[in-house]
Scaffold this motif. Structure first.
Motif, short mmCIF file in Angstrom:
data_model
loop_
_atom_site.label_atom_id
_atom_site.label_comp_id
_atom_site.label_asym_id
_atom_site.label_seq_id
_atom_site.Cartn_x
_atom_site.Cartn_y
_atom_site.Cartn_z
N TYR A 98 -13.07 -2.32 -12.96
CA TYR A 98 -11.90 -1.80 -13.55
C TYR A 98 -11.47 -2.98 -14.68
N TYR A 99 -11.72 -2.49 -15.86
CA TYR A 99 -11.28 -3.28 -17.00
C TYR A 99 -10.28 -2.57 -18.08
N ARG A 100 -9.23 -3.35 -18.54
CA ARG A 100 -8.34 -2.73 -19.57
C ARG A 100 -8.46 -3.64 -20.81
N ILE A 101 -8.49 -2.45 -21.64
CA ILE A 101 -8.31 -3.18 -23.15
C ILE A 101 -6.82 -2.72 -23.61
N THR A 102 -6.28 -3.89 -23.95
CA THR A 102 -4.77 -3.57 -24.46
C THR A 102 -4.69 -3.99 -25.99
N LEU A 103 -4.49 -3.13 -26.92
CA LEU A 103 -4.28 -3.38 -28.44
C LEU A 103 -2.73 -3.63 -28.48
#
Length: 285
Positions: free
Chosen positions: A26-31
């Motif tokens: 589980y990875y998250r990219i937050t822009l």
């Protein structure tokens, strides 16, 4: 830099992305559409926010932002740890003031600490209080390190709330923790079958009413054990391709990925980032 104000382009960085690892899958990219660089003061009319001169719309905006941050923290703590139990804890009104959250919190956390010491356990928790319309409190939460042999399984032969009887008829096991029951009141505990689902579910208890009540009572909106796993920042910088976000608002776009290779493919290499920064800082001919 005290008292020095500069233009918005210097203070804020646009389209700044962060990649976090919550667990192996589980990875998250937050822009971030715009994020303030460290070391800069507020600019334009932002001094008004610090002066206390805020209108209702601004207050509501701040409240929504605070709720969003709290939900993100709770989700991070929930999905980054191997929780075993989902619990709902209540107070027996014959022996406790169900409307005194501060007293409940102090007694409960002290009791868990003492229980760990006496029983040589290592119970950890993430707890969120919920307020009834009559002003009384109960708590929902996640736990791990609580041995199953310390619990007793409910049976259909007992007098139980209909909601629990339905779960039992569906074949789901529901437990009580009798040590807690003697000290505080009714409790139900269920095994967590899907950590990601329960991590998303538990954030629903962070509501606008809870936030306002927490502010009024000068209380935290959640309580957690020390030493819990938290997300690890893998990368920060610019993206090299657009993300098809799972969620977005006025401030951020968020995309979840399951594989580190896939996640890293959205980001510039350090060399590319340095080269772009150099090009941006180079004087115009």
């Amino acid at each position: 830099m005290n008292g020095l104000h500069v233009d918005r382009g210097t203070v804020y960085e646009s389209d700044f992305a962060t990649l976090k690892k919550y667990r192996e899958d589980y990875y998250r990219i937050t822009l971030h559409r715009q994020i303030r660089r460290a070391g800069y003061e507020a600019i334009d009319g932002e001094e008004e926010h610090r002066s206390g001169k805020k209108n209702t719309a601004e207050n509501e905006g701040k409240l929504e932002e605070s709720i969003s941050r709290t939900k993100s923290k709770i989700f991070e703590l929930a999905i980054s740890n191997n929780w075993e139990w989902f619990a709902t804890l209540t107070l027996n009104s014959e022996y406790h003031n169900r409307k005194d959250l501060k007293s409940y919190k102090i007694k409960l956390l002290t009791w868990i600490k003492n229980y760990n010491r006496l029983h040589k356990t290592n119970i950890k928790y993430l707890l969120i209080p919920e307020n009834h319309k009559d002003g009384s409190w109960h708590i929902h939460g996640l736990m791990m390190g609580l041995p199953k042999e310390h619990l007793r399984e409910f049976t259909e032969q007992e007098r139980l709330p209909i909601k629990i009887l339905i779960e039992l008829k569906r074949g789901h096991k529901v437990y009580t923790w009798e040590a807690y029951g003697k000290a505080f009141g009714y409790i139900t505990i269920s095994e967590i079958r899907h950590v990601e689902s329960v991590s998303k579910y538990i954030t629903k208890y962070i509501t606008k009413d809870l936030a306002k009540t927490g502010i009024r009572l000068n209380e935290h909106l959640y309580y957690c054990s020390q030493g819990l796993n938290r997300a690890e920042i893998i990368y920060q910088g610019k993206l090299i391709k657009d993300i098809e976000e799972d969620y977005s608002n006025d401030y951020v776009k968020i995309k979840t990925v399951r594989d580190i290779t896939e996640a890293q493919a959205y980001f510039m290499t350090q060399e590319e980032g340095a080269a772009q920064m150099g090009a941006e800082e180079a004087p115009m001919e």
